[in-house]
Write an enzyme that holds these catalytic residues in place. Structure first.
Site, short mmCIF file in Angstrom:
data_model
loop_
_atom_site.label_atom_id
_atom_site.label_comp_id
_atom_site.label_asym_id
_atom_site.label_seq_id
_atom_site.Cartn_x
_atom_site.Cartn_y
_atom_site.Cartn_z
N CYS A 117 20.55 48.73 41.86
CA CYS A 117 19.52 49.50 42.55
C CYS A 117 18.15 49.41 41.88
O CYS A 117 17.15 49.82 42.46
CB CYS A 117 19.94 50.96 42.64
N HIS A 259 13.75 54.75 44.31
CA HIS A 259 14.99 54.26 44.92
C HIS A 259 15.60 55.39 45.73
O HIS A 259 15.74 56.52 45.24
CB HIS A 259 15.93 53.80 43.80
N ASN A 289 21.45 54.97 51.00
CA ASN A 289 21.19 54.19 49.79
C ASN A 289 21.45 52.72 50.08
O ASN A 289 22.59 52.29 50.22
CB ASN A 289 22.09 54.70 48.67
#
Length: 337
Positions: A117, A259, A289
């Protein structure tokens, strides 16, 4: 031949792409024991996109890249380097070269970069080094992941979180100024176990005492509580360090771009940096996500919606498996006229 040192970096254009299929919280409640209220209250997510059998990491990346190159107003043949930040390539040997070919970046070298990520932030810093030293002039940076391939759809603690998507930016050499103002990158392998997509195999005897280990990658596992604590503690710290390197403070920032892992994490980081919620870019409700795709996907939407304008200062931070985390401070855009 290398150009003189001191060339600046400009982020010249962005693009993004997401799968056509939406998976809402209500639909997920038919798969596992959960509810829209439970998911939204804990994550801020309402739906996510899931790649169909016709879609792939490469196809999404190509769509995002084409939009970014068009926005940057440069010929695709002018791309010197393609960096693909991903943990879920279509080919374990790498997908960047295939994407470069399909985009038409015929003169570019291409490689994959894996930092989960944090991948897009790590990729931006990597691209900047090639540009600043004069090695390359135009870099296509892609952040993309198709995590639906690696989710345990019976595990409600993880399957509600992840979605698929791709985002891309074009970074260009700028002889007049450097718009990448500061960065800080970190990692801590002692915490690797808190978020993994690990290989698991079985021993296969070959001959005499020679054995091989054959198997596959297992679904994503995560200790959500520990990852939350890590992010809330480390992300404000790494952003502050990047701001220090840029000789700026949080009050100088127009946008906080994190993020998109959890809305509660984003809110907590903004509060610690004393930034109002209006300065936080968030599209987590729509996409969940998307790992390395989340920052460029949110950035592209904000640019195309007219929210982020040329000259705006952005503090972006990625954090996740590894564990890795990092922040980059940059000024958006370049006047292409």
């Amino acid at each position: 031949m290398l150009k003189q040192f001191g060339v600046g970096v400009a982020i010249a254009g962005s693009g993004s792409a997401t799968p056509t299929a939406k998976l809402t919280n209500e639909q997920l409640s038919q798969v596992v024991e959960t509810s829209d209220e439970w998911i939204q209250s804990r994550t801020g997510m309402r739906e996510r996109r899931v790649a169909t059998v016709e879609e792939s990491l490469c196809s999404l990346s190509v769509q995002a890249s084409q939009k970014a190159i068009e926005a940057a107003q440069i010929p695709k043949e002018a791309i010197d380097l393609v960096i693909l930040a991903t943990s879920t390539p279509d080919d374990l040997f790498g997908s960047a070269a295939k994407i470069a070919h399909q985009v038409g970046a015929t003169h570019a070298v291409a490689f994959d970069l894996t930092a989960a990520c944090s991948g897009f932030v790590f990729g931006m810093v990597t691209a900047a080094q090639y540009i600043r030293t004069g090695v390359y002039q135009n870099v296509l940076l892609i952040g993309a992941d198709v995590l639906s391939r690696w989710v345990d759809w019976s595990d409600r603690s993880t399957c509600v979180l992840f979605g698929d998507g791709a985002g891309a930016v074009v970074l260009r050499a700028d002889e007049t100024r450097d718009r990448l103002l500061g960065f800080e990158l970190c990692s801590d392998g002692t915490q690797n176990h808190t978020l993994t997509l690990a290989f698991q195999g079985e021993t296969k005897p070959l001959v005499d005492e020679v054995n091989a280990k054959l198997g596959n990658y297992q679904p994503i596992t995560m200790n959500g509580r520990e990852v939350y604590r890590f992010a809330v503690a480390k992300v404000p710290e790494v952003i502050s360090k990047a701001l220090f390197r840029a000789n700026l403070t949080a009050s100088d920032i127009d946008w906080l771009l994190l993020h998109q892992a959890n809305q509660r994490i984003m809110d907590a980081v903004a509060q610690r940096l004393k930034l109002p919620s209006e300065k936080v870019i968030s599209n987590i409700a729509k996409y969940g996500n998307t790992s390395a795709a989340s920052i460029p996907l949110a950035l592209d939407e904000a640019v195309r919606d007219g929210k982020v304008k040329v000259g705006d200062r952005i503090a972006a931070s990625g954090f996740g498996a590894g564990l890795t985390w990092g922040a980059v401070i940059f000024e958006w855009g370049i006047n292409n006229g």
